[in-house]
Structures are given as structure tokens and as C-alpha cells.
Write an enzyme that holds these catalytic residues in place. Sequence first.
Site, short mmCIF file in Angstrom:
data_model
loop_
_atom_site.label_atom_id
_atom_site.label_comp_id
_atom_site.label_asym_id
_atom_site.label_seq_id
_atom_site.Cartn_x
_atom_site.Cartn_y
_atom_site.Cartn_z
N HIS A 262 -11.95 1.62 -4.52
CA HIS A 262 -11.20 0.69 -5.38
C HIS A 262 -12.04 -0.57 -5.60
O HIS A 262 -12.91 -0.90 -4.80
CB HIS A 262 -9.90 0.26 -4.71
CG HIS A 262 -8.92 1.35 -4.49
ND1 HIS A 262 -7.77 1.50 -5.23
CD2 HIS A 262 -8.90 2.37 -3.57
CE1 HIS A 262 -7.10 2.54 -4.80
NE2 HIS A 262 -7.76 3.09 -3.79
N TYR B 120 0.87 -1.18 0.00
CA TYR B 120 0.00 0.00 0.00
C TYR B 120 0.90 1.23 0.00
O TYR B 120 1.43 1.65 1.03
CB TYR B 120 -0.93 -0.01 1.21
CG TYR B 120 -1.80 1.22 1.33
CD1 TYR B 120 -2.47 1.74 0.22
CD2 TYR B 120 -1.96 1.88 2.55
CE1 TYR B 120 -3.26 2.87 0.32
CE2 TYR B 120 -2.74 3.01 2.65
CZ TYR B 120 -3.40 3.50 1.53
OH TYR B 120 -4.18 4.63 1.65
N ASP C 290 -2.30 -1.67 -3.91
CA ASP C 290 -2.66 -0.30 -4.25
C ASP C 290 -1.37 0.50 -4.26
O ASP C 290 -0.87 0.89 -3.21
CB ASP C 290 -3.66 0.26 -3.23
CG ASP C 290 -3.97 1.73 -3.47
OD1 ASP C 290 -3.53 2.28 -4.51
OD2 ASP C 290 -4.63 2.34 -2.61
#
Length: 268
Positions: A258, A110, A154
Site C-alpha cells: 500500500h 483495518y 485500509d
Amino acid sequence: MTFTIATWNINSVRLRMPLVERFLQEQAPDILCLQETKCPDDQFPSAPLRKLGYEHIAIHGQKGYHGVATIAKRPLEIVEKRRFCEIEDSRHLSVRFSAGGRLLMLHNFYVPAGGDEPNVEINPKFRHKLGFVSEMHAIRAEHDDASGSILVGDLNIAPLEHDVWSHKQLLNVVSHTPVETTSFEAMREASGWVDLMRLNIPYEQKIYTWWSYRAKDWELSNRGRRLDHVWSSPNLVPQFTGYDILREARGWERPSDHVPVIAKFDFE
């Protein structure tokens, strides 16, 4: 046999646990990598995941912010929870598992979003993001005849022109600025990673995995970005058979901004 690895920024795992359960029931990936879990390890909702057959759970969380988790139907060996930029944020988790006769390393990331202003002089969040990406050079796509590497998550950068709804209008917007996209692609290539989502996809084809909460009608405006990624070491490319972006999940009740990306491999 198709082996699937999904990645999804869930934007609070406890808040959206019904969505995670629905996804696992409908799609049943072999492994699911979650980001932005926003949950300390001792409060992670493991019980409903185990009930669905995901007995193996690796967590790197913290209270209220960030956090990554990797859950699987098969055994996982936790390898590392790396710290970046000398900051204790929970943004990385690597595990090892066996598939297709290989021992595979799986990195779950992330990357910092970077704030709103793309200027390191006035925005420390943007400086942090660029520093984080620079340190990702150390995460290499290690592989040999008996092993391979996969990186998902991500990554908060849409590197290519058609990874955003408007290249021209987003050139000065964090996630698509030239300083981000150039350093991001240089890091990926130098570390030996292959961008699987762009394999055999026409360059001009748009790919989105994120749609802002700010849009009144995200589906109608369709102003998306590809912020979620799937990479692998070169030796796994022959086993990669494609991916699905579960766009409809953006329209589920109380959704994340997302959507899940499901990578498919031909592993025995």
C-alpha cells in the site's frame, strides 16, 4: 492553514520504520494513521516518532497480526478501541483532537482482507469480512456545529468500477465482488459518510492505492486497486481541499504493497 491527515497500511511498522521516518521527514503530515502494524503495544517504536516531533501516539496493537496506530503533532484523546464480530483482533482505534475550531473524531480502521474465496459457506474469512462491514454501520459520521468526524484506513474494498484496474476481471476477486461493494457503499451512505477521494474526481478516472507483491513489475503492469479510503462527515466537506497518493512509495526499498494517502483540509 493546510492540515493534513495521512493513512498508510505499513505492513509491519518495525520492519518498515525507515520508510515511516522518511515519509514523516518528507511529507510532515499533522496526523498519520497506520494499519497492519503487526506489533504489540509495548514494542511499538515510539522513540523515533517522538524524535521527529510526533509526541502524541495512540496504539491498538497485537503480536504479529493486524494492529492500528495514530500518531500526531498535537494532543490526542483516545476514545475507543472497538471489537468487531466478537473477535479480539486489533482493527479499530478512535481518537479525538481539536482543529479548525472543532472537536474532531478520527477513526482508524483495518478491515479484514477476507481470504481468497468469495464464498461465505467455505471461507470463514470472507464471512468475517462481511460481518465486520455490517457492524461498521454503528460507526456514524457524527457532527454538529462544534464537531465533526473523519474515518480513514485500509478498508480492503475497492467499491467503484474505476477503483480497480479491470472491473470485469475482478468481479469474482475478493475486494471487488458485488456482495462486498454493495454492502460497503450501503454502509457508508447509511452511516452518513462522504467518500472524499471521489469528490470532484471524474467517475472514469482510475484511483489506486495498492499494488500486489505478486506482480513482477508493479509499475509497468499497473494493476492496482483503491483499498485505502478517506471519509468525513458532511460538514467537513467545505474544508477538504484535496489529497495526494504517494505512488512513489511503492517503489521504495522493501516497500509496503500500500502507499500513503494524504488528505488535506483548510483548518485554522
